[in-house]
Design an enzyme around this catalytic site. Structure first.
Site, PDB file in Angstrom:
ATOM      1  NE  ARG A  79      11.814 -13.816 -17.209  1.00 25.48           N
ATOM      2  CZ  ARG A  79      12.747 -14.482 -17.761  1.00 25.48           C
ATOM      3  NH1 ARG A  79      13.676 -14.625 -16.723  1.00 25.48           N
ATOM      4  NH2 ARG A  79      12.850 -14.816 -18.670  1.00 25.48           N
TER       5      ARG A  79
ATOM      6  CG  MET B  47       5.292  -0.304  -2.166  1.00 24.56           C
ATOM      7  SD  MET B  47       3.128   0.247  -1.939  1.00 24.56           S
ATOM      8  CE  MET B  47       4.555   1.963  -3.509  1.00 24.56           C
ATOM      9  N   GLY B  48       5.940  -1.271   1.842  1.00 22.01           N
ATOM     10  CA  GLY B  48       6.350  -0.996   3.574  1.00 22.01           C
ATOM     11  C   GLY B  48       7.093   0.017   4.149  1.00 22.01           C
TER      12      GLY B  48
ATOM     13  N   GLY C   3       1.148   8.920   2.194  1.00 19.64           N
ATOM     14  CA  GLY C   3       0.669   7.640   0.673  1.00 19.64           C
ATOM     15  C   GLY C   3      -0.991   7.290   1.375  1.00 19.64           C
TER      16      GLY C   3
ATOM     17  CD  GLU D  14       9.160  -0.112  -0.553  1.00 17.67           C
ATOM     18  OE1 GLU D  14       8.899   0.506  -1.598  1.00 17.67           O
ATOM     19  OE2 GLU D  14       8.428   1.019   0.458  1.00 17.67           O
TER      20      GLU D  14
ATOM     21  CG  ASP E 120       4.387   1.544   5.131  1.00 15.86           C
ATOM     22  OD1 ASP E 120       4.790   2.434   4.342  1.00 15.86           O
ATOM     23  OD2 ASP E 120       3.989   0.761   3.937  1.00 15.86           O
TER      24      ASP E 120
ATOM     25  CE1 TYR F 178       4.665   3.874  -6.477  1.00 16.31           C
ATOM     26  CE2 TYR F 178       3.446   4.783  -4.824  1.00 16.31           C
ATOM     27  CZ  TYR F 178       4.556   5.102  -6.296  1.00 16.31           C
ATOM     28  OH  TYR F 178       5.507   5.460  -5.380  1.00 16.31           O
TER      29      TYR F 178
ATOM     30  CG  ASN G 170       5.602   6.155  11.547  1.00 13.47           C
ATOM     31  OD1 ASN G 170       5.269   6.159  12.335  1.00 13.47           O
ATOM     32  ND2 ASN G 170       5.790   5.508  10.893  1.00 13.47           N
TER      33      ASN G 170
HETATM   34  O1  F6P Z   1       4.410   4.207   2.562  1.00 19.97           O
HETATM   35  C1  F6P Z   1       3.177   3.835   1.402  1.00 19.97           C
HETATM   36  C2  F6P Z   1       4.458   4.146   1.000  1.00 19.97           C
HETATM   37  O2  F6P Z   1       3.168   3.402   0.135  1.00 19.97           O
HETATM   38  C3  F6P Z   1       5.521   2.544   1.602  1.00 19.97           C
HETATM   39  O3  F6P Z   1       5.328   1.918   1.601  1.00 19.97           O
HETATM   40  C4  F6P Z   1       6.363   3.787   0.071  1.00 19.97           C
HETATM   41  O4  F6P Z   1       7.667   2.980   0.398  1.00 19.97           O
HETATM   42  C5  F6P Z   1       6.021   5.033  -0.304  1.00 19.97           C
HETATM   43  O5  F6P Z   1       4.785   5.343   0.272  1.00 19.97           O
HETATM   44  C6  F6P Z   1       6.513   5.154  -1.365  1.00 19.97           C
HETATM   45  O6  F6P Z   1       5.561   6.877  -1.674  1.00 19.97           O
HETATM   46  P1  F6P Z   1       5.634   7.674  -2.290  1.00 19.97           P
HETATM   47  O7  F6P Z   1       4.160   7.499  -2.501  1.00 19.97           O
HETATM   48  O8  F6P Z   1       5.393   8.933  -2.124  1.00 19.97           O
HETATM   49  O9  F6P Z   1       5.961   7.086  -3.503  1.00 19.97           O
END
Ligand code: F6P
Length: 352
Positions: free
Chosen positions: A261, A181-182, A16, A234, A139, A267, A115
């Site tokens: 809500r 996210m995370g 990512g 998430e 993350d 992103y 990772n």
């Molecule tokens: O690893 C970063 C991340 O944004 C995570 O927080 C998220 O779950 C994942 O990438 C989303 O993956 P993609 O960019 O493939 O949709």
């Protein structure tokens, strides 16, 4: 006098994207070129670029003016050369990577990633390539370092969003849920939740009890403030098909009847210019990576331990994820202020 061989290095960015990658590329490349006279090759789209021979020579001009640029000038992909599916198909990706590494006459490959990237980089290192890993991800879950760049920028973005949710929640006396996210870790949710004054913070590392969560919100609605801010990572426990924020919102709406809500930040947390903290961290990682290469230290991932730059054997990261430790002091401090993590009611909350 024997002239020292001019080293040639490749840089790739995988996984990512996040703010700070270009600062890291700049740190590696400028140090390699200006300090050590190295030749630098930029590899497109992560490991896919090395498989498909998509690369460009990087000179100082290519990497000037990119410190503040989000994303990655090299592009990225989630190509997993050692993935189960990939290893079954006809193309031998690891073999192509090693061949093209040799064709390029690289002395080292710098892999900037999370990772998954460190796992691939570690396997390539075991198979004889000279590798240096640089840990990046919003993350903050790369094992072996205290912090990855991308994380601070994401926390800033999420915190600003939470700040904005307070005003609308208060105006409507609603329970506002924000999903951040995370992946499987709760670092962004915890830090932005604390920074943004979240009342209930749900983390993958702390299993929540529905009844505790509902009691806490009900008590807040009736006795304290007419609204609550719920920050949800998430990766929390939830039915497979459900999205974390929507699932929690439905639970609250159905069981308590309060107006809720949901905001899924998504992103936006990965976009835009890096925070100054991330620019500095990425630069520290990048310049140190070039130093390690100049010293012939390979098979390592640069890292920060108690704000000191260091490195660890990349093999040590294999298969590990850095989650929030149960005794993380920030959690204890937040509990004392009445923040709920869904597992136990804060002591100052009277059960109705
Ligand atoms: O690893 C970063 C991340 O944004 C995570 O927080 C998220 O779950 C994942 O990438 C989303 O993956 P993609 O960019 O493939 O949709």
């Amino acid at each position: 006098m024997e002239t020292k061989k001019r080293l040639k290095i490749g840089i790739l960015t995988a996984g990512g994207d996040c703010p700070g990658i270009n600062a890291a590329i700049r740190g590696v490349a400028k140090t390699a070129i200006l300090e050590y006279g190295m030749e630098v090759i930029g590899i497109s789209s992560g490991f896919a670029g090395l498989i498909n021979k998509e690369y460009i020579a990087l000179n100082e001009t290519h990497v000037s003016g990119i410190l503040t640029l989000g994303g990655t000038i090299l592009g990225t992909s989630r190509e997993k050369p050692f993935g189960k599916k990939q290893l079954q198909d006809a193309i031998d990706r690891p073999k192509l990577i090693k061949e093209h590494y040799a064709d390029l006459k690289l002395d080292c490959l710098v892999c900037i990633g999370g990772n998954g990237t460190m796992r691939t980089a570690g396997m390539l290192s075991q198979q004889g390539l000279n590798i240096i890993g640089i840990p990046k991800t919003i993350d903050n879950d790369v094992w072996g370092t205290d912090v990855t760049f991308g994380f601070d920028s994401a926390v800033n973005i999420a915190t600003e969003a939470i700040d904005r949710l307070h005003t609308t929640a208060n105006s409507h006396k609603r329970i506002m849920i924000i999903e951040v996210m995370g992946h499987n870790a709760g670092w962004i949710a915890l830090h932005s939740g604390i920074a943004g004054g979240g009342d209930l913070i749900l983390l993958p590392e702390i299993p929540y009890q529905e009844d505790v969560m509902l009691k806490y919100l009900d008590e807040r609605a009736t006795i304290r403030k007419g609204y609550s801010i719920v920050v949800v990572a998430e990766g929390i426990e939830k039915p497979k098909k459900e999205k974390a924020g929507e699932y929690i919102s439905k639970l609250i709406g159905d069981k308590l009847g309060y107006e809720t809500r949901v905001t899924v930040l998504g992103y936006i947390q990965r976009g835009g210019t890096p925070s100054p903290t991330d620019r500095i961290l990425a630069t520290r990682y990048g310049t140190y990576a070039a130093e390690l290469i100049s010293e012939g230290q390979f098979g390592r991932m640069v890292a920060i331990h108690e704000n000191k730059i260091t490195s660890i054997p990349i093999a040590e990261t294999e298969g590990k994820t850095r989650l929030i430790p149960p005794d993380y002091s920030l959690i204890a401090k937040a509990r004392k202020m009445g923040t709920c993590f869904g597992d136990t009611l804060p002591t100052n909350v009277t059960v109705l």
